[in-house]
Design a protein around this motif. Structure first.
Motif, PDB file in Angstrom:
ATOM      1  N   LEU A 144      28.231  24.233 -19.012  1.00 12.30           N
ATOM      2  CA  LEU A 144      27.082  23.334 -19.123  1.00 12.30           C
ATOM      3  C   LEU A 144      26.649  22.769 -17.773  1.00 12.30           C
ATOM      4  CD1 LEU A 144      28.037  21.413 -22.394  1.00 12.30           C
ATOM      5  CD2 LEU A 144      26.300  23.198 -22.134  1.00 12.30           C
ATOM      6  N   GLN A 194      24.239  26.584 -24.054  1.00 15.68           N
ATOM      7  CA  GLN A 194      24.971  25.724 -24.993  1.00 15.68           C
ATOM      8  C   GLN A 194      25.848  26.522 -25.957  1.00 15.68           C
ATOM      9  OE1 GLN A 194      21.236  23.338 -26.075  1.00 15.68           O
ATOM     10  NE2 GLN A 194      22.889  21.841 -26.307  1.00 15.68           N
ATOM     11  N   CYS A 209      21.442  15.298 -27.599  1.00 23.28           N
ATOM     12  CA  CYS A 209      21.740  16.687 -27.227  1.00 23.28           C
ATOM     13  C   CYS A 209      22.830  17.206 -28.148  1.00 23.28           C
ATOM     14  CB  CYS A 209      22.215  16.717 -25.773  1.00 23.28           C
ATOM     15  SG  CYS A 209      22.663  18.369 -25.208  1.00 23.28           S
ATOM     16  N   SER A 241      25.030  19.149 -27.485  1.00 29.14           N
ATOM     17  CA  SER A 241      26.285  19.262 -26.746  1.00 29.14           C
ATOM     18  C   SER A 241      26.916  17.899 -26.467  1.00 29.14           C
ATOM     19  CB  SER A 241      26.051  19.995 -25.417  1.00 29.14           C
ATOM     20  OG  SER A 241      25.673  21.333 -25.665  1.00 29.14           O
ATOM     21  N   GLU A 245      15.442  21.412 -22.245  1.00 32.93           N
ATOM     22  CA  GLU A 245      15.990  22.785 -22.256  1.00 32.93           C
ATOM     23  C   GLU A 245      15.986  23.384 -20.852  1.00 32.93           C
ATOM     24  OE1 GLU A 245      17.522  23.269 -24.838  1.00 32.93           O
ATOM     25  OE2 GLU A 245      16.458  21.861 -26.125  1.00 32.93           O
ATOM     26  N   HIS A 257      18.929  22.161 -19.049  1.00 32.29           N
ATOM     27  CA  HIS A 257      20.137  22.915 -19.419  1.00 32.29           C
ATOM     28  C   HIS A 257      20.256  24.182 -18.580  1.00 32.29           C
ATOM     29  CE1 HIS A 257      22.181  20.938 -22.692  1.00 32.29           C
ATOM     30  NE2 HIS A 257      21.097  20.829 -23.438  1.00 32.29           N
ATOM     31  N   LEU A 273      22.351  17.799 -17.708  1.00 32.12           N
ATOM     32  CA  LEU A 273      22.353  17.218 -19.054  1.00 32.12           C
ATOM     33  C   LEU A 273      21.570  15.914 -19.041  1.00 32.12           C
ATOM     34  CD1 LEU A 273      26.132  17.779 -19.826  1.00 32.12           C
ATOM     35  CD2 LEU A 273      24.212  19.074 -20.766  1.00 32.12           C
TER      36      LEU A 273
END
Ligand code: ZN
Length: 169
Positions: A13, A50, A92, A94, A135, A138, A143
């Motif tokens: 990530l 992700q 998110c 994640s 996005e 990412h 993040l």
């Protein structure tokens, strides 16, 4: 096929993804699995990294499967212009259970490629602009918590560490 979603702490990530350079059945399979995973989560956007696929690729659907014309596959996006500011709660997949207000552009124009490699030009505002920024971040190893003040970021990090210690992360 549902793919496991990497959580904060996974090294992938933090890494920048590589451009998508194949537009074929393999990409279609990846996108099919990502879409299924995004809807099951449920989420309005999922970047390939992700699910551990380090490609500049994301699926986006603000309607989470309710309206067919909302679904988008975005490959190799490039921000052409941004305008204004918006500050809203953002989360998110994640970093589950956490959300914070993040400042994003209000409007933006993004150039990208679709599932077949054809050029897409997206004029986004509001939630779609926020989602695209998220996005694209990412794809660059960023993040949403990286965009918060150090104080807020550390607060979330400490809570996650605590969860990780008790095996809940
Ligand atoms: Zn995210």
């Amino acid at each position: 096929m549902l793919l496991p979603i990497l959580k904060y702490g996974a090294p992938e990530l933090k890494r920048a993804s590589s451009p998508v350079d194949f537009f074929n059945g393999q990409l279609e399979r990846i996108v099919r699995n990502m879409t299924e995973t995004m809807y099951a989560a449920p989420g309005i956007g999922l970047a390939a990294v992700q699910v551990g696929i380090e490609l500049r690729l994301a699926t986006v659907d603000l309607s989470v499967g309710e309206e067919k014309d909302q679904f988008m596959v975005i490959c190799n996006p490039e921000v052409l212009s941004v305008e204004g500011e918006q500050k809203c709660e953002e989360g998110c997949l994640s970093i589950p259970e956490f959300s914070e207000a993040v400042v994003r552009p209000r409007r933006m124009i993004v150039k990208a490629q679709d599932l077949h490699g054809d050029e897409l030009r997206i004029e986004a505002d509001g939630l779609l602009a926020r989602c695209l920024c998220h996005e694209i971040d990412h794809m660059n190893g960023v993040l949403f918590i990286d965009r918060l003040s150090a104080l807020k970021r550390n607060l979330i990090r400490n809570k996650i560490r605590k969860l990780a210690r008790s095996g809940e992360w």
